[in-house]
Design an enzyme around this catalytic site. Sequence first.
Site, mmCIF file in Angstrom:
data_model
loop_
_atom_site.group_PDB
_atom_site.id
_atom_site.type_symbol
_atom_site.label_atom_id
_atom_site.label_comp_id
_atom_site.label_asym_id
_atom_site.label_seq_id
_atom_site.Cartn_x
_atom_site.Cartn_y
_atom_site.Cartn_z
ATOM 1 N N LYS A 84 -32.450 2.325 -23.677
ATOM 2 C CA LYS A 84 -33.908 2.360 -23.531
ATOM 3 C C LYS A 84 -34.269 3.233 -22.327
ATOM 4 O O LYS A 84 -33.766 3.006 -21.213
ATOM 5 C CB LYS A 84 -34.401 0.945 -23.272
ATOM 6 C CG LYS A 84 -35.541 0.499 -24.149
ATOM 7 C CD LYS A 84 -35.757 -0.991 -23.920
ATOM 8 C CE LYS A 84 -37.087 -1.423 -24.447
ATOM 9 N NZ LYS A 84 -37.378 -2.812 -24.072
HETATM 10 C C1 E4P Z 1 -40.288 -4.004 -25.682
HETATM 11 O O1 E4P Z 1 -39.158 -3.612 -25.929
HETATM 12 C C2 E4P Z 1 -40.669 -4.716 -24.457
HETATM 13 O O2 E4P Z 1 -39.545 -5.414 -23.987
HETATM 14 C C3 E4P Z 1 -41.740 -5.741 -24.654
HETATM 15 O O3 E4P Z 1 -42.194 -5.785 -25.981
HETATM 16 C C4 E4P Z 1 -42.808 -5.745 -23.617
HETATM 17 O O4 E4P Z 1 -43.737 -6.738 -23.920
HETATM 18 P P1 E4P Z 1 -44.765 -7.349 -22.860
HETATM 19 O O5 E4P Z 1 -45.961 -6.439 -22.814
HETATM 20 O O6 E4P Z 1 -45.119 -8.695 -23.412
HETATM 21 O O7 E4P Z 1 -44.041 -7.420 -21.546
#
Ligand code: E4P
Length: 215
Positions: A84
Amino acid sequence: MQLYLDTANLDEIREAASWGVLSGVTTNPTLIAREKGVDFKATISEIATLVDGPISAETISLDAEGMLREGLEYAAWHPNVIIKVPSTTEGLKAVYQLARKGIRTNVTLCFNATQALLAARAGAFVISPFVGRVDDTGVDGMQLIREIAAIYKADPEIKTRILSASIRHPRHIIESALAGADIATCPFKVLQLAMRHPLTDRGIEQFLADWKARA
Ligand code: E4P
């Protein structure tokens, strides 16, 4: 549309995996930090034993060189690990280099369709538009999914998948699927809620009561 779990909590992953609905897992530095005192490599490796699908491990470097270094390290942990990187120009460089080495990437923190187009052009395996955080700004997050889906569909060269992220409630899951997302990554609580309905509970109660009272 596939379902991923957005967590680093092994109990949640074990439970959701037992339902037979999980196609992958996404983590981020916040989710890893939430699991107090765990080792990053050990956690990702354990997740890989629980779910047979892509597992996103996020880099923390801000420059492409650092992302590349981290990405190469994480990718060696398990073939299902996806690297990522953030939606930045340094992230694009890392995506491009990792793709040339056959390593899949998840371009995260995507908040507009141009970021998604450039990520796809650089060779991203998945793009992660954050629908919930867009909603928080008073803008329709699902419109971002629709735009990306239309742009990707119009270009047969683009194979990047759309991973709807920052899911806050079951309605986001339905809308993501309708808007053209390939995957929705959900917190465990949202997946639990997605299977709940008071009429299901009431129906079960009624059936049991009638069964017990039968002549
Ligand atoms: C995606 O890969 C992220 O980890 C995640 O969906 C972020 O979500 P949040 O806005 O609830 O922190």
